[in-house]
Structure formats: structure tokens, C-alpha cells
Motif scaffolding. Structure first.
Motif, PDB file in Angstrom:
ATOM      1  N   LEU B  38       0.820  -1.211   0.000  1.00 16.21           N
ATOM      2  CA  LEU B  38       0.000   0.000   0.000  1.00 16.21           C
ATOM      3  C   LEU B  38       0.856   1.263   0.000  1.00 16.21           C
ATOM      4  O   LEU B  38       0.614   2.186  -0.758  1.00 16.21           O
ATOM      5  CB  LEU B  38      -0.921   0.023   1.231  1.00 16.21           C
ATOM      6  N   ALA B  39       1.825   1.305   0.909  1.00 14.60           N
ATOM      7  CA  ALA B  39       2.607   2.538   1.029  1.00 14.60           C
ATOM      8  C   ALA B  39       3.819   2.287   1.910  1.00 14.60           C
ATOM      9  O   ALA B  39       3.880   1.293   2.642  1.00 14.60           O
ATOM     10  CB  ALA B  39       1.754   3.638   1.647  1.00 14.60           C
ATOM     11  N   ASN B  40       4.748   3.212   1.861  1.00 13.04           N
ATOM     12  CA  ASN B  40       5.827   3.271   2.840  1.00 13.04           C
ATOM     13  C   ASN B  40       5.450   4.302   3.886  1.00 13.04           C
ATOM     14  O   ASN B  40       5.460   5.499   3.607  1.00 13.04           O
ATOM     15  CB  ASN B  40       7.146   3.676   2.161  1.00 13.04           C
ATOM     16  N   ALA B  41       5.071   3.837   5.073  1.00 12.95           N
ATOM     17  CA  ALA B  41       4.702   4.780   6.134  1.00 12.95           C
ATOM     18  C   ALA B  41       5.952   5.220   6.883  1.00 12.95           C
ATOM     19  O   ALA B  41       6.920   4.459   6.994  1.00 12.95           O
ATOM     20  CB  ALA B  41       3.721   4.116   7.101  1.00 12.95           C
ATOM     21  N   ALA B  42       5.912   6.432   7.402  1.00 16.93           N
ATOM     22  CA  ALA B  42       7.034   6.908   8.204  1.00 16.93           C
ATOM     23  C   ALA B  42       7.119   6.082   9.489  1.00 16.93           C
ATOM     24  O   ALA B  42       6.098   5.825  10.130  1.00 16.93           O
ATOM     25  CB  ALA B  42       6.848   8.380   8.545  1.00 16.93           C
ATOM     26  N   GLN B  43       8.311   5.660   9.853  1.00 17.01           N
ATOM     27  CA  GLN B  43       8.468   4.912  11.105  1.00 17.01           C
ATOM     28  C   GLN B  43       8.934   5.866  12.202  1.00 17.01           C
ATOM     29  O   GLN B  43      10.115   6.207  12.286  1.00 17.01           O
ATOM     30  CB  GLN B  43       9.449   3.754  10.936  1.00 17.01           C
ATOM     31  N   GLY B  44       7.981   6.291  13.004  1.00 20.77           N
ATOM     32  CA  GLY B  44       8.252   7.296  14.026  1.00 20.77           C
ATOM     33  C   GLY B  44       9.279   6.822  15.045  1.00 20.77           C
ATOM     34  O   GLY B  44       9.415   5.632  15.314  1.00 20.77           O
ATOM     35  N   SER B  45      10.006   7.779  15.629  1.00 22.77           N
ATOM     36  CA  SER B  45      11.105   7.473  16.552  1.00 22.77           C
ATOM     37  C   SER B  45      10.858   8.136  17.908  1.00 22.77           C
ATOM     38  O   SER B  45       9.900   8.890  18.087  1.00 22.77           O
ATOM     39  CB  SER B  45      12.408   8.028  15.967  1.00 22.77           C
TER      40      SER B  45
END
Lengths: 490, 296
Positions: B38-45
Motif C-alpha cells: 500500500l505505502a511506505n509509512a514513516a516509522q516514528g522514533s
């Protein structure tokens, strides 16, 4: 022409001693634990409860072990399952009314015993602690058969948790017991309560009241002891809900201990309240409010107005009048009806007050006390005021829990708010000003659970009490005080 | 030839802006049923979470001091915008949860209706929960609810939109601001919701949304000293999340903790289609009681 009289030389107004009689109290030499409606011996080592005013031993008290706490929890569970949860709200209420009436009938006995065991002035135990304790039972008694109208979780059928563990402090022993037990029972819970190590005696006298009221055995259980006994209550798997009043440090330990379980908790913890005086305040009333705010109950009050924030333009005048007023406080025999300030509750607490006031001096604040004479025996501390206090001083940040006032100044309402809120605590605050709009604006800004405007240290069974931030969570008193004792709240 | 469509980049939502994760990381998000990309979601830190707390803290006094009427209208506006984006939300919920078109339509309808329901509470709960206390003395005494401050929210793992709305709306309607960690595997509806928020007059920083793994981000929120409360709903089914540990860390500054549903140490995701009560709203309120003497 009539001869002129020479002006009379005023002498200090002396009071004759007016001690309240101890005869009304029938102290036993030793007390057991109150489990399942009977007094039983505890498994631990007995400890002594002393009078902090004289250091005389009042009685020996049992220390409840883990096994004793287990027996108390089991008794409470059985009473809950078999009796209390099946009883109508109306009948629960009638037991609470009975208890309220017996407390009123035996009020003087409770007041004298409280003063003996705690060291607080008899005029406070007689006029504040015990009447309010009775009032809490009377108020909550009426709720017991009206809970469906209280907008509680569960709506038309609010459900109790079951067995509640309650741990209370030494500063208002009977009043804290009433704050805890009355709403718990009204909502249909049964309780295991631990009074403070240094002030167990009125709780044990309350056990007799339960017997006189024919309260079903096991509905109220009183276990005495110190920290380990409290820990045993907190950790017991049979406890559904905890209610604790005491230090923020212990409150955090409890919050950690029940993390990951389904036990609920109400925590009433420490405070470092700002009492804020504006330049338009009625100064004489404000001075009385300042004195009441910090010297009531020797300053052993979690919501005490321990930080005086006074507007710079009137700071000198307020300090002058405050010191003059403190010169008239009578410190001494708690049983004397004229006494304003009684004994510090324990040696340990006195040591803490001394350590913090020493830090106040060494960090550069200016120390003043009223220079009054103190009794030879017992634990005493003169009413003390620190001026030139800054926000970083320990005496401006840490709870002293004694008759010690730290004075800071401010110029604008915004500065007063910023300084008042500059603390991890958030239990109470005071505002003194004649300007109504300012009171309401300030009340909105202050992060505190109770705000007293042009008054201080007022308490009532209908009025919710409890803190923001690290002063804890949950409320006690009023309709709000029922919420933590029914399922569906957090 | 068919037109080559323009794919959307899904980013974080912090302080009213849509940044990528400061960590530069992203992770692949797949459709629940077919497993299609579907998508590349941001991986929060951790740093993203701390930035979000800063934004939430900065926005909180202003949001809390907005009139209740104003908050109600702003939140109602969010529902209007959600309605206008219905096809997009339906498609994302279908993909995320593997639902039939009809089931996804129903979920989106409930989510919008839930938002409207909570929006309407903005100027009502204070009257329900507080009022004058009849004290035994010559005093005016009144209790009123206030927001507790900044709330960290672990959004449900399964219910990507209805569950999400059901945890955000009750927290912010009273004037709290939130930092939300989305469902790890189903984060895309949350980003579309944040686009609705951004175009609905909700001030920047009131809702901050971080996509990524709760196991990585939640410990920093639970131990954060400037967070006042935490909702652990999303601990249910979250890989590597021990809600007991999060609650324990929350004790450091006595955060108000809303535990996950379930019994014992289990955490289960509730049925979000059930009509809610006020408990998620009241969990993030403080009661303030003000006294004043009466006299002539």
C-alpha cells in the motif's frame, strides 16, 4: 474636675491553664487487630503508641503480619459476598447513620484520644476533626440508597469493586478514616484499613463503634502496623481497590506496585500550596488566612499554604503584621483549650522539619521564629517564617509538613500564577483579593484541585478534595468521592 | 493507455505540519487481505515522540482556553471534512482491515457519527459532572472539570479508524492535547484523519499522530515527565508491548493511566461499535473545587 488616672501599664495577657480532662478516655494497655468484628492478637511484634506532647506510652498496639492482613482481606471478602453486597442500600445507609450518631455521642472521647495520640490542639480535634468525621458518615449514609441518581459509571446500577484496602496518614487520623470508610461502605464495598503507625488509637476506638453499631462482622477490618503492613495490603491479590493518603513517594510506589493489575487506586498525596496575597486584599483577614493556612494542625496538612506569595508592594506590611500575629500564638499542651499549636507528631517528622529548615538557612533564606517557650518533653517546633525565599530553595520546592512558612514575592498576576504552578504538586491554592474577576481568572489558571479564595483550609463532606499532577488522582468527598468506589472508573 | 496515477506519501502529523520521521526511516504497509503493497509509512522514533509532546504542550493552554462552544464547532467541522473524504476513508479502511465495501462504509459512517457525538459533549459534560456543593457554612463552593493536559494515546491496533476516533475525540473534546501512536500495521487511515484535522481549524499541535511501532515509541511516552496521562488501548495486540511496564513507568510522574480492556494481565481490543459511555472522556479530566465566603 475629676482627677486623671495614670495610664495603665498593659501586661502580656496571661491565660490560666484550661486543660481538657483525660478522664473521658478509657485507654487499654494493649490493643489487638480488628478482624471479622473481633479484636485478635497480631502475629508481629507489638509496638508502642506514644503521646508526642509528653513521650508517655499510651498503649501497645499489635503489628499485623502478612497472615493477619490475609485474614482481614478474607473476612472482608466473606462479608462482602455473603452480607454487604446482598444488603439493600437503605440498610447499608442505616448502619452508616448509626455510626455517625455514635461518633457524635462519643465525640469528646474521640477528640481527647485524638489529641493524646496525635498531639494536635484539643480545639482542633474537638471542633474540626471529629465533627467532620461524623459529618462524612452522615453525608455518605444518605447516598447509600440513592446511588442510581449520582451519575456514576454503571448508571442505574452502579457496582462496588468488592474489597477495598485503605492506608491513611497520621495528620488527621479519624477524619481520614471517615473520608475513606464512609464512601466505600455507602457504595457497597467492604474495607481493610490501616491507620498510621504513630496514630492508631482512634481507629481502634472506631472498631468499638462498629461493634456498638452492630455492623456485620468483616465489613470493616482495622489492621495496625507500619510500612510492611501497608505493603501487604497493597500487594494482596484479594484487594480490588486501594485508597491511600500520604506522601507522594509512597503514592508512586503504590502506583508502580499495582501496575499491570486490575486494582484501582485513589491517591491523595503531598502538596506545596501557594497562598497568594494581592495588594488589594483585606490585610487583616489575609493574615488570619495565612496563619490558618500553615499553622493549623502544626502545618501537618497536605494542602497547607506553605508558600506565601505576596505582592511586592505590600510585602513588608504583611510580614510585619504576620510576625506580630505569630507572637500571639500559644504553643504547648495540646489538651489545653487555649492552645493554638500543638506537638509535632513524631521524632522522625521533627527531624525532617529541622533538616529542611536548616537547608533553608544554609541556602540563604532569612529565618525567623516567634521565640515562644517550648515544653521540655515531647516534640516541638516554633512557628517559623522564612523570607527572601527563591523558587529554587528546597523550602520552596519540598513539602516540609510542619509549622514553617516560606515567603516569596511577585509583581503581576501572571507572575503569581507562574510561581504558584512551578511545582510538581497541585493539591490546593489560596487567593486573597477584593477583585472578583481576578479571583475567577486566577482560579482558572491555578493547577490545583482545591482553590480557596479569601479563605483557606475549609473542608466539607459535600466538597470534592484531591490533587492535580503529583498530588495524586481521584477525589474524596461529595458526589465525586463516590466515583472511585464503583466499577467503571479509572 | 491508462493514466499513471499519483501515489500519496504518508507522513507524520506533528504541530500541524506533516514531517517525515526525523529518523529517516519508513516501513512497508500491506493490505490486510490480499497482502498487496500500500505505502511506505514513516516509522516514528523517540525524537518524533518528544517533538510531538513539545507541540502538544505548546498547544494545550490555547486549546483548553477556547470556549467550549468553539471547541464543539471545530470538532464538528472535522466530521464534515471526514464526510467529504468518505470514499478515501472507505478505501483505506477496506485495505487496512480487509473489509467488504459495505462493511467499510458502515465503519466510516460510525466513525463520523462517533466524532459528532463527542463533539457535542464539549459544552455539556462540565454541567453533568460538576456544580454547586452545599457545604455547611457561609461559602460559595463549586466543582468543575478541567482537562488534565497532554495525553499520550496508543491507538487500537485492529480498528484503524473507528477505534482511532473513539480514543482521540474523548481526549481532546475537553481541552487536552494528544500524541497518538497509530496502529502499526494499519496506519494509513490515521494519516488521512490528520489531513481532515489539518483542514478543520483544529489548531496545530492539538492532535499529533505518529505512525510506527508502539513497542518502540510507547516507553518514551510513558516515562515522559511532561505527559500528564496515557491511554493504553492500543497495547492490545501490539507486538512487543507490555502494558504493565508502561503503567509502571507512568508512575514516575503519576500519569493518569487508562488501562487496556481485558481481565488480569490480558489486553483485549474492545468492540468499538458499542455505544460509548463517558468513561474515556472523564479519564482525562481533573476536578477543581473553588471556595469563596459569602457576606454583606
Amino acid at each position: 474636675m475629676l482627677p486623671r488616672k495614670a495610664p495603665i501599664q498593659m501586661s502580656p495577657f496571661e491565660y490560666a491553664p484550661a486543660p481538657e480532662s483525660r478522664a473521658v478516655v478509657d485507654l487499654q494497655s494493649s490493643y489487638g487487630l480488628f478482624i471479622n468484628g473481633e479484636f485478635v492478637d497480631g502475629g508481629g511484634n507489638a509496638f508502642k503508641s506514644i503521646s508526642p506532647a509528653t513521650e508517655e506510652v499510651l498503649a501497645e498496639v499489635s503489628e499485623a503480619t502478612d497472615a493477619d492482613v490475609d485474614a482481614a482481606v478474607k473476612a472482608a471478602r466473606t462479608a462482602y459476598t455473603r452480607v454487604w453486597s446482598k444488603m439493600s442500600g437503605a440498610d447499608r445507609g442505616k448502619y452508616l447513620y448509626r455510626i455517625a450518631r455514635i461518633l457524635q455521642e462519643r465525640a469528646r472521647e474521640f477528640a481527647v484520644l485524638e489529641t493524646l495520640d496525635n498531639g494536635k490542639p484539643i480545639k482542633e480535634s474537638r471542633d474540626v476533626d471529629i465533627p467532620l468525621a461524623a459529618a462524612h458518615f452522615f453525608y455518605n449514609a444518605g447516598w447509600a440508597d440513592k446511588l442510581e441518581f449520582a451519575s456514576l459509571p454503571g448508571g442505574a446500577n452502579p457496582q462496588p469493586h468488592g474489597v477495598v484496602g485503605q492506608v491513611i496518614p497520621w495528620n488527621f487520623p479519624m477524619l481520614m478514616l471517615a473520608w475513606k470508610i464512609a464512601p466505600a461502605l455507602a457504595t457497597g464495598n467492604t474495607v481493610v484499613l490501616k491507620p498510621a503507625e504513630t496514630t492508631p488509637l482512634t481507629a481502634l476506638l472506631f472498631a468499638e463503634v462498629c461493634q456498638q453499631a452492630d455492623l456485620p462482622p468483616g465489613v470493616v477490618n482495622i489492621v495496625t502496623g507500619a510500612g510492611p503492613t501497608g505493603q501487604a495490603i497493597v500487594d494482596h491479590p484479594g484487594i480490588d481497590k486501594l485508597a491511600f493518603t500520604g506522601s507522594t513517594g509512597v503514592g508512586k510506589m503504590i502506583a508502580r506496585a499495582i501496575a499491570g493489575t486490575r486494582k484501582k487506586a485513589t491517591l491523595e498525596l503531598g502538596g506545596k500550596a501557594a497562598n497568594i496575597v494581592f495588594d488589594d486584599a483585606p490585610i487583616d483577614q489575609a493574615v488570619e488566612g495565612i496563619v490558618n493556612g500553615i499553622f493549623f494542625n502544626q502545618g501537618h496538612v497536605c494542602c497547607a499554604g506553605s508558600r506565601l506569595l505576596v505582592q511586592e508592594s505590600i510585602a513588608e506590611e504583611v510580614e510585619r503584621r504576620l510576625k506580630r500575629r505569630l507572637g500571639t500564638l500559644r504553643v504547648g499542651d495540646p489538651l489545653d483549650k487555649n492552645t493554638d499549636v500543638g506537638a509535632i507528631n513524631s521524632k522522625a517528622q521533627l527531624d525532617r522539619i529541622i533538616a529542611l529548615t536548616d537547608a533553608g538557612e544554609s541556602e540563604g533564606a532569612e529565618r525567623w521564629d516567634n521565640g515562644c517557650a517550648l515544653p521540655d518533653k515531647g516534640f516541638w517546633f516554633r512557628p517559623t517564617v522564612f523570607t527572601g525565599v527563591t523558587q529554587t530553595h528546597r523550602i520552596a520546592q519540598e513539602e516540609i509538613f510542619g509549622p514553617v512558612l516560606s515567603v516569596l514575592t511577585f509583581r503581576t498576576p501572571q507572575e503569581a500564577v507562574a510561581k504558584a504552578n512551578n511545582t510538581p504538586y497541585g493539591l490546593s491554592a489560596g487567593i486573597w483579593t477584593e477583585k472578583g474577576s481576578r479571583i475567577l481568572w486566577m482560579a482558572d489558571q491555578l493547577k490545583a484541585g482545591v482553590v480557596w479564595a479569601n479563605t483557606f483550609n475549609q473542608f466539607d463532606p459535600t466538597s470534592p478534595f484531591g490533587g492535580y499532577k503529583e498530588s495524586g488522582y481521584g477525589r474524596e468527598g461529595g458526589r465525586h468521592g463516590l466515583e472511585p468506589y464503583v466499577k467503571g472508573t479509572h | 493507455m491508462a493514466r499513471v496515477d499519483v501515489k500519496k506519501t504518508y507522513k507524520l502529523y506533528i504541530g500541524g505540519k506533516f514531517p517525515r520521521s526525523e529518523s529517516g526511516r519508513s516501513y512497508e504497509v500491506y493490505a490486510a487481505k490480499k497482502g498487496t503493497f500500500l505505502a511506505n509509512a514513516a516509522q516514528g522514533s523517540r525524537k518524533d515522540a518528544r517533538d510531538a509532546v513539545t507541540a502538544a504542550r505548546a498547544a494545550q493552554p490555547g486549546w483548553a482556553s477556547a470556549t467550549a462552544y468553539n471547541r464543539g464547532q471545530v470538532l464538528y467541522r472535522v466530521a464534515e471534512v471526514m464526510e467529504s473524504r468518505r470514499p478515501q476513508l472507505v478505501q483505506e479502511v477496506r485495505d487496512a482491515e480487509g473489509l467488504s465495501p459495505a462493511a467499510a462504509e458502515s465503519v466510516v459512517s460510525q466513525a463520523i457519527d462517533r466524532w459528532v457525538w463527542y463533539a457535542g459533549w464539549s459544552d455539556k459534560y462540565v454541567q453533568i459532572l460538576g456544580g454547586l456543593n452545599p457545604v455547611a457554612g457561609p461559602y460559595f463552593n463549586i466543582s468543575a472539570s478541567e482537562p488534565t493536559g497532554v495525553v499520550a494515546v496508543l491507538a487500537p491496533q485492529e480498528s484503524s479508524l473507528l477505534g482511532l476516533v473513539s480514543v482521540i475525540a474523548p481526549a481532546i473534546v475537553s481541552g487536552n492535547t494528544v500524541v497518538v501512536v497509530t496502529s502499526a500495521d494499519r496506519p494509513l487511515p490515521a494519516i488521512t484523519l490528520s489531513e481532515c484535522l489539518a483542514t478543520s481549524d483544529v489548531p496545530g499541535g492539538v492532535v499529533n499522530i505518529i505512525t510506527g511501532k508502539a513497542a518502540e515509541i510507547a516507553p518514551w511516552l510513558s516515562s515522559h515527565r511532561d505527559v500528564n496521562a496515557i491511554d493504553l488501548a492500543g497495547a492490545a495486540g501490539a507486538e512487543g508491548v507490555d502494558w504493565a511496564k508502561l503503567e509502571e513507568a507512568s508512575a514516575d510522574n503519576l500519569k493518569r493511566v487508562l488501562r487496556p480492556a481485558g481481565t488480569g494481565s490480558d489486553a483485549v481490543e474492545p468492540d468499538w461499535t458499542q455505544t460509548p459511555d463517558l468513561s474515556r472522556l472523564t479519564a482525562f479530566l481533573e476536578t477543581k473545587t473553588v471556595w469563596h465566603p459569602k457576606g454583606r
